[in-house]
Motif scaffolding. Sequence first.
Motif, PDB file in Angstrom:
ATOM      1  N   LEU A   1      55.900  44.531 -42.533  1.00 29.20           N
ATOM      2  CA  LEU A   1      57.327  44.785 -42.321  1.00 29.20           C
ATOM      3  C   LEU A   1      58.160  44.237 -43.476  1.00 29.20           C
ATOM      4  CD1 LEU A   1      57.679  44.003 -38.496  1.00 29.20           C
ATOM      5  CD2 LEU A   1      57.880  46.239 -39.581  1.00 29.20           C
TER       6      LEU A   1
ATOM      7  N   ARG B   1      56.480  47.232 -30.603  1.00 29.30           N
ATOM      8  CA  ARG B   1      57.753  47.467 -31.271  1.00 29.30           C
ATOM      9  C   ARG B   1      57.608  47.360 -32.784  1.00 29.30           C
ATOM     10  NH1 ARG B   1      60.664  43.103 -30.051  1.00 29.30           N
ATOM     11  NH2 ARG B   1      61.114  43.848 -27.944  1.00 29.30           N
ATOM     12  N   ALA B   2      56.854  46.377 -33.235  1.00 34.04           N
ATOM     13  CA  ALA B   2      56.651  46.181 -34.669  1.00 34.04           C
ATOM     14  C   ALA B   2      55.921  47.374 -35.298  1.00 34.04           C
ATOM     15  CB  ALA B   2      55.877  44.886 -34.911  1.00 34.04           C
ATOM     16  N   LYS B   3      54.935  47.949 -34.585  1.00 31.54           N
ATOM     17  CA  LYS B   3      54.197  49.104 -35.114  1.00 31.54           C
ATOM     18  C   LYS B   3      55.114  50.320 -35.230  1.00 31.54           C
ATOM     19  CE  LYS B   3      49.686  47.662 -33.311  1.00 31.54           C
ATOM     20  NZ  LYS B   3      48.597  47.950 -32.349  1.00 31.54           N
TER      21      LYS B   3
ATOM     22  N   SER C   1      65.069  46.264 -36.904  1.00 32.95           N
ATOM     23  CA  SER C   1      65.378  47.392 -36.009  1.00 32.95           C
ATOM     24  C   SER C   1      66.861  47.697 -36.014  1.00 32.95           C
ATOM     25  CB  SER C   1      64.924  47.072 -34.580  1.00 32.95           C
ATOM     26  OG  SER C   1      63.527  46.910 -34.517  1.00 32.95           O
TER      27      SER C   1
ATOM     28  N   LEU D   1      51.158  42.445 -39.474  1.00 32.57           N
ATOM     29  CA  LEU D   1      52.326  43.244 -39.125  1.00 32.57           C
ATOM     30  C   LEU D   1      53.594  42.692 -39.770  1.00 32.57           C
ATOM     31  CD1 LEU D   1      51.920  44.181 -35.337  1.00 32.57           C
ATOM     32  CD2 LEU D   1      52.264  45.749 -37.241  1.00 32.57           C
ATOM     33  N   VAL D   2      53.750  41.359 -39.678  1.00 33.70           N
ATOM     34  CA  VAL D   2      54.934  40.725 -40.258  1.00 33.70           C
ATOM     35  C   VAL D   2      54.966  40.944 -41.764  1.00 33.70           C
ATOM     36  CG1 VAL D   2      56.052  38.507 -40.715  1.00 33.70           C
ATOM     37  CG2 VAL D   2      55.166  39.012 -38.429  1.00 33.70           C
TER      38      VAL D   2
ATOM     39  N   PHE E   1      55.820  38.677 -27.130  1.00 34.53           N
ATOM     40  CA  PHE E   1      55.338  38.616 -28.509  1.00 34.53           C
ATOM     41  C   PHE E   1      54.418  37.393 -28.615  1.00 34.53           C
ATOM     42  CE2 PHE E   1      55.170  38.867 -32.994  1.00 34.53           C
ATOM     43  CZ  PHE E   1      55.646  40.119 -33.326  1.00 34.53           C
TER      44      PHE E   1
ATOM     45  N   THR F   1      61.595  41.588 -36.163  1.00 37.74           N
ATOM     46  CA  THR F   1      61.597  42.968 -35.642  1.00 37.74           C
ATOM     47  C   THR F   1      62.987  43.367 -35.157  1.00 37.74           C
ATOM     48  OG1 THR F   1      60.927  42.243 -33.434  1.00 37.74           O
ATOM     49  CG2 THR F   1      59.171  42.838 -34.988  1.00 37.74           C
TER      50      THR F   1
ATOM     51  N   LYS G   1      54.390  43.546 -30.327  1.00 38.07           N
ATOM     52  CA  LYS G   1      53.498  44.183 -31.303  1.00 38.07           C
ATOM     53  C   LYS G   1      53.726  45.697 -31.343  1.00 38.07           C
ATOM     54  CE  LYS G   1      49.476  42.667 -29.965  1.00 38.07           C
ATOM     55  NZ  LYS G   1      48.011  42.466 -29.981  1.00 38.07           N
TER      56      LYS G   1
ATOM     57  N   PRO H   1      58.691  36.081 -35.968  1.00 40.56           N
ATOM     58  CA  PRO H   1      58.293  37.507 -35.943  1.00 40.56           C
ATOM     59  C   PRO H   1      59.156  38.329 -34.992  1.00 40.56           C
ATOM     60  CG  PRO H   1      56.373  36.072 -35.778  1.00 40.56           C
ATOM     61  CD  PRO H   1      57.575  35.191 -35.618  1.00 40.56           C
ATOM     62  N   SER H   2      59.515  37.715 -33.847  1.00 41.70           N
ATOM     63  CA  SER H   2      60.322  38.454 -32.880  1.00 41.70           C
ATOM     64  C   SER H   2      61.689  38.793 -33.462  1.00 41.70           C
ATOM     65  CB  SER H   2      60.487  37.617 -31.604  1.00 41.70           C
ATOM     66  OG  SER H   2      61.337  38.278 -30.697  1.00 41.70           O
TER      67      SER H   2
END
Length: 819
Positions: free
Chosen positions: A169, A227-229, A205, A165-166, A154, A201, A225, A197-198
């Motif tokens: 989310l 995983r985040a998408k 998740s 992304l963050v 990440f 996610t 990234k 951020p890590s």
Amino acid sequence: MNINSAFNQLFTQDFDEETDDLIQLVTAEEEEEDEEIEFPVELSVLPIRNTVLFPGVVIPITVGRKKSIKLVKQSYNEGSRLIGVIAQKDNQAEDPDTSEVYKVGTVAKIIKVLVLPDGNTTIIIQGKKRFKVSAFVRDEPYMVAQVKYLEEKFPTRQTKEVTALVQSLKEAAAKILRLNPEIPQEAQQALDNIDSPSFLTHFLSSNINVEVKDKQRLLEINNGKERAKLLLEYMLKDIQLLEIRHEIHSKVHSDIDQQQRDYFLRQQMKVLQDELGDGGTDQEVEKMRLRGEKKKWPKPVAEHFNKELEKLLRMNPAAAEYPLTFNYAEFLLDLPWQDYTEDNFDLKHAQRILDRDHYGLDKVKDRIIEYLAVLKLKNNMKGPILCLYGPPGVGKTSLGRSVASALNRKYARMSLGGVSDEAEIRGHRKTYIGAMPGKIIQNIKKAKSANPVFILDEIDKVRSDFRGDPSSALLEVLDPEQNSAFLDNYLEVDYDLSNVLFIATANSLDTIHPALRDRMEIIDISGYTLEEKVEIAKRHLIPKQRKEHGLTGKDISFDKKAVIRVVEDYTRESGVRNLERKLATVIRNVAKSVAMEEDYSKKITEAEVRRILGAPVFDKENYQDNNTPGVVTGLAWTQVGGEILFIESSLSRGKGKLTLSGQLGDVMKESAMTALSYLKSKAEQLGIHYKVFENYDLHVHVPAGAVPKDGPSAGITMLTAIASVYTQRKVKAKVAMTGEITLRGKVMPVGGIKEKILAARRAGITEIILCQKNRKDIEEIDARYVKGLKVHFVDTVSEVLDLALLKTKVEEPLALVSD
């Protein structure tokens, strides 16, 4: 695990204070501490169901398996307290092996072990680092695996893409929290405190509402990234489902609120209208009362109707019984009680109508005219109920329609084929859910007349079962002495059916209830001759089919010989339904040519019939071959008219055994045995050596072996066939016979003579042998039907053999048997 349950686990679990202090979000400092932990190469593996553990996430797990409890205790007592946590593929597996778990999992640290009062053990674990199983070392007493640790890819630098992304989310998670009010508000505070951020996610998740396999897919992705998408895609789908659910709930609440609002408004209206002296909800009832005052109906019915209206006024409109009572009162109003159409008793007009609609059937039409004449003179309907009896396709139902047209009455029809529920006739009681009046009353209502011509079609096909016997219910309907007070269960008051002209139709009399048959006058409608069929085709069938296919007389016409060819070569029936189908096939072929603008012959000839319909279906030669001893032509009656049948017999060397084949019923088998016994007793007179019966086996067969056959009318046919084969005398050509035999050699009368005569004519038979007592049946038949036929009337079997068997024997007579 859905987001609701996950958040509740995080914020609403009832642990002690020490445990609550342990359950907290992982901070950046704790991640740094993780780097100082020495992760072993071999890990004890704990399979878990229904969830996936992610790094940094703290979750409680209830441990129940013996292997798992042993693993937890041993690991907890060690200094590191590290275990490998892997999701199992099948949630139902109680003791999964190494092939039933995923290969990627998370190293977890056991924070706390709680032994609950019910004996179960709950552990609180915190995910540390992802790993992948290289190989399983052993499976007992619990799984141990060699692992390879996976690094998180990440970006450490906050790029615009990572920031977006963050933010996406967090916004999606906030929207889920708003749409699901069951999640506590503290969850939003937890999300706001996450800076990594890590870990964001991993945290989302763990709590997103997707299946275990989808969470496992998120865990296995190394690129943060990516995983985040994928996580954002799952969350957006969850948002859509929550929005739909929220919309459905809103609509349901709105509908309930609207119903409550309508109820209160109606109550207020009722109060206001009562104050003003207006009827309110009683207006509809008052309208029905006014209609009832103008209605022509018996006084008892009027009193019953008014009582129902009073019941409606006392009843709450919201009550379940209100619409039932309202519909019942409305049905009473709509039913024609004393609404009669004026009869037209111009019998000459009636004769013209019958002649126009039906060719032939002179005796039937004469009987109908006589019936109408009696009605005219008596001026009431208390007469016998007519039952038109005959094979299909001879015009029974259409005769009833013609009677209605001649009398200027309304027409009603009820098909009784397959009816097995008595309620179809008498109706259901009002107390039953879905109660309805019987078909008799329903059709009277549809006809809007209390004196229609009512056709009871297929009365012979009424059935009875556990729901009652409709035939018994019809007894009251068809009895002139009773039907003036017919009681329908739904109606609850008597209805007068005495002015209804009932006409029943049937294909067979055997299946009609004897008491029901006693109430009807049977009018026999037999099949048509060749000449009648040709006329019916020219006058009715061809014009009708021409119109239905969009053609005119200029487009197509039929030669008389062509119609005869269709009748003789392509149909074998008493009625004209199949004839109409064949004519329709010819006309369709012409219609296709007209539509495609092709050249075609406007005059249908025999050659055109052969071209369109193909090879003849029925070959008359098959019905004339009596050249072999032991083959005799018999006559039989069926529900679709008369038929001819062959009875074949043959002898073979043996010990006198009798074999019968062709799906014969018990009565036909007994006829064959009776015939054989008679011949044995008269062997000397007939010139049959008595040893033949002992040294030859007899086989009697009736062709069309797949069709069941039964009845006594083949008695003399059986006897003639057996006598022919024993004496080796051929049977006279073009001779057919029907009659029952006795052991003394008497010939007994049988029924269905007219149908059998017509079948013989269609097959080209020229001579018929009948019982003397059947002479009266022949005299009642129109002379046209027996024209060209020579009818022999006999009393004994010996007369039959004298008429049917030729004197000369075949070239190779039956071998004599020496004494």
